[in-house]
Write an enzyme that holds these catalytic residues in place. Sequence first.
Site, PDB file in Angstrom:
ATOM      1  N   ASN A 143      -7.981  -3.309  14.273  1.00 55.66           N
ATOM      2  CA  ASN A 143      -9.344  -3.646  13.837  1.00 55.66           C
ATOM      3  C   ASN A 143      -9.357  -4.810  12.843  1.00 55.66           C
ATOM      4  O   ASN A 143     -10.370  -5.082  12.216  1.00 55.66           O
ATOM      5  CB  ASN A 143      -9.995  -2.409  13.197  1.00 55.66           C
ATOM      6  CG  ASN A 143      -9.219  -1.908  11.984  1.00 55.66           C
ATOM      7  OD1 ASN A 143      -8.214  -2.514  11.585  1.00 55.66           O
ATOM      8  ND2 ASN A 143      -9.678  -0.828  11.391  1.00 55.66           N
ATOM      9  N   HIS A 150      -7.505  -4.989  10.069  1.00 56.11           N
ATOM     10  CA  HIS A 150      -7.229  -4.677   8.660  1.00 56.11           C
ATOM     11  C   HIS A 150      -5.937  -5.352   8.196  1.00 56.11           C
ATOM     12  O   HIS A 150      -5.024  -5.573   8.982  1.00 56.11           O
ATOM     13  CB  HIS A 150      -7.227  -3.166   8.372  1.00 56.11           C
ATOM     14  CG  HIS A 150      -6.050  -2.412   8.884  1.00 56.11           C
ATOM     15  ND1 HIS A 150      -6.169  -1.155   9.442  1.00 56.11           N
ATOM     16  CD2 HIS A 150      -4.722  -2.687   8.915  1.00 56.11           C
ATOM     17  CE1 HIS A 150      -4.977  -0.714   9.780  1.00 56.11           C
ATOM     18  NE2 HIS A 150      -4.075  -1.626   9.473  1.00 56.11           N
ATOM     19  N   ASP A 195       0.811  -1.219   0.000  1.00 49.26           N
ATOM     20  CA  ASP A 195       0.000   0.000   0.000  1.00 49.26           C
ATOM     21  C   ASP A 195       0.841   1.264   0.000  1.00 49.26           C
ATOM     22  O   ASP A 195       2.066   1.217   0.159  1.00 49.26           O
ATOM     23  CB  ASP A 195      -0.977  -0.011   1.185  1.00 49.26           C
ATOM     24  CG  ASP A 195      -0.343  -0.525   2.481  1.00 49.26           C
ATOM     25  OD1 ASP A 195       0.890  -0.517   2.585  1.00 49.26           O
ATOM     26  OD2 ASP A 195      -1.094  -0.917   3.383  1.00 49.26           O
ATOM     27  N   GLU A 208      -9.890  -2.180   5.219  1.00 51.98           N
ATOM     28  CA  GLU A 208     -10.533  -1.945   6.505  1.00 51.98           C
ATOM     29  C   GLU A 208     -11.763  -2.847   6.638  1.00 51.98           C
ATOM     30  O   GLU A 208     -12.232  -3.418   5.636  1.00 51.98           O
ATOM     31  CB  GLU A 208     -10.962  -0.467   6.589  1.00 51.98           C
ATOM     32  CG  GLU A 208      -9.830   0.546   6.423  1.00 51.98           C
ATOM     33  CD  GLU A 208      -8.929   0.666   7.666  1.00 51.98           C
ATOM     34  OE1 GLU A 208      -9.040  -0.144   8.604  1.00 51.98           O
ATOM     35  OE2 GLU A 208      -8.094   1.585   7.676  1.00 51.98           O
TER      36      GLU A 208
HETATM   37  C1  F6R Z   1       1.301  -1.609   6.181  1.00 46.59           C
HETATM   38  C2  F6R Z   1      -0.030  -2.159   6.265  1.00 46.59           C
HETATM   39  C3  F6R Z   1      -0.829  -2.180   7.522  1.00 46.59           C
HETATM   40  C4  F6R Z   1      -0.014  -2.538   8.754  1.00 46.59           C
HETATM   41  C5  F6R Z   1      -0.887  -2.540  10.002  1.00 46.59           C
HETATM   42  C6  F6R Z   1      -0.086  -2.806  11.264  1.00 46.59           C
HETATM   43  O1  F6R Z   1       1.816  -1.734   4.873  1.00 46.59           O
HETATM   44  O2  F6R Z   1      -0.487  -2.584   5.271  1.00 46.59           O
HETATM   45  O3  F6R Z   1      -1.878  -3.107   7.372  1.00 46.59           O
HETATM   46  O4  F6R Z   1       0.568  -3.794   8.583  1.00 46.59           O
HETATM   47  O5  F6R Z   1      -1.523  -1.301  10.138  1.00 46.59           O
HETATM   48  O6  F6R Z   1       0.806  -1.770  11.465  1.00 46.59           O
HETATM   49  P1  F6R Z   1       1.901  -1.814  12.622  1.00 46.59           P
HETATM   50  O7  F6R Z   1       2.881  -2.859  12.230  1.00 46.59           O
HETATM   51  O8  F6R Z   1       2.517  -0.434  12.616  1.00 46.59           O
HETATM   52  O9  F6R Z   1       1.182  -2.129  13.886  1.00 46.59           O
END
Ligand code: F6R
Length: 241
Positions: A135, A137, A67, A142
């Site tokens: 959550n 995701h 992303d 989401e």
């Molecule tokens: C990042 C991504 C997100 C993160 C998720 C967890 O490329 O796609 O889904 O993997 O938000 O983020 P952290 O590791 O910062 O808790």
Amino acid sequence: MEIIICENYEEVSQKAAQIMLNVIKDKENAVIGLATGSTPIGLYQNLIKDHQDHQSSYESVITFNLDEYVNLPKEHPESYYSFMHTNLLNHININEENVHIPSGLGEDIQANCNAYEESLKSYEMDIQLLGVGRNGHIGFNEPGTSFDSVTHVVDLDEKTIQDNARFFEGNMDLVPKKAITMGIASIMRAKKILLVANGTNKADAIYELVKGEISTSCPVTVLRNHPCVYVVIDKDAASRL
Ligand code: F6R
């Protein structure tokens, strides 16, 4: 699904790096899916160390990132382009032309999404690395995102904006409100999936992944439909199992 519960974050990072390295060492032109966020940083440090100490090579490796924010210049320190270069790509012998990160810039973001999905589809992804949001995701898919989704533009969830404010001077107003993300179907095409998580704030999402109902209300639960998933987590993230 193979669940590997580790003592701490360091062990998560080492074990997950080993799974990734097995794929990279097995196949010269491995196609690997990468993630940003805080969780994979330790894994990337282990990959860099292995590259320095044991000359693991990325010369023919192809990468695709999950992303990128919309309308954040590449050079911005919090763009995922910058993140990937700072935390991994600048420290290994990767060919920049083999690096794919979605572009959230330009007039026609939907056209960027379509081009990214086409490019992704022209390869067979060997392993996709994922973190998970509180959550549930994955990527920026989401709750509520269709399991059939491919690369698309999203409005970020309030919880995600709050969580990411820590990277933007703690100010939610500075966090971009839209992003491009691989869809759930794009992620599920990977031959293997490696999910990493640590900390009690991930315990609910991990509980849902392992024991909850498979539902779009918690996107990570889709991984139970995949034939080859490694879940590498610390004791805190596993605390509700
Ligand atoms: C990042 C991504 C997100 C993160 C998720 C967890 O490329 O796609 O889904 O993997 O938000 O983020 P952290 O590791 O910062 O808790």
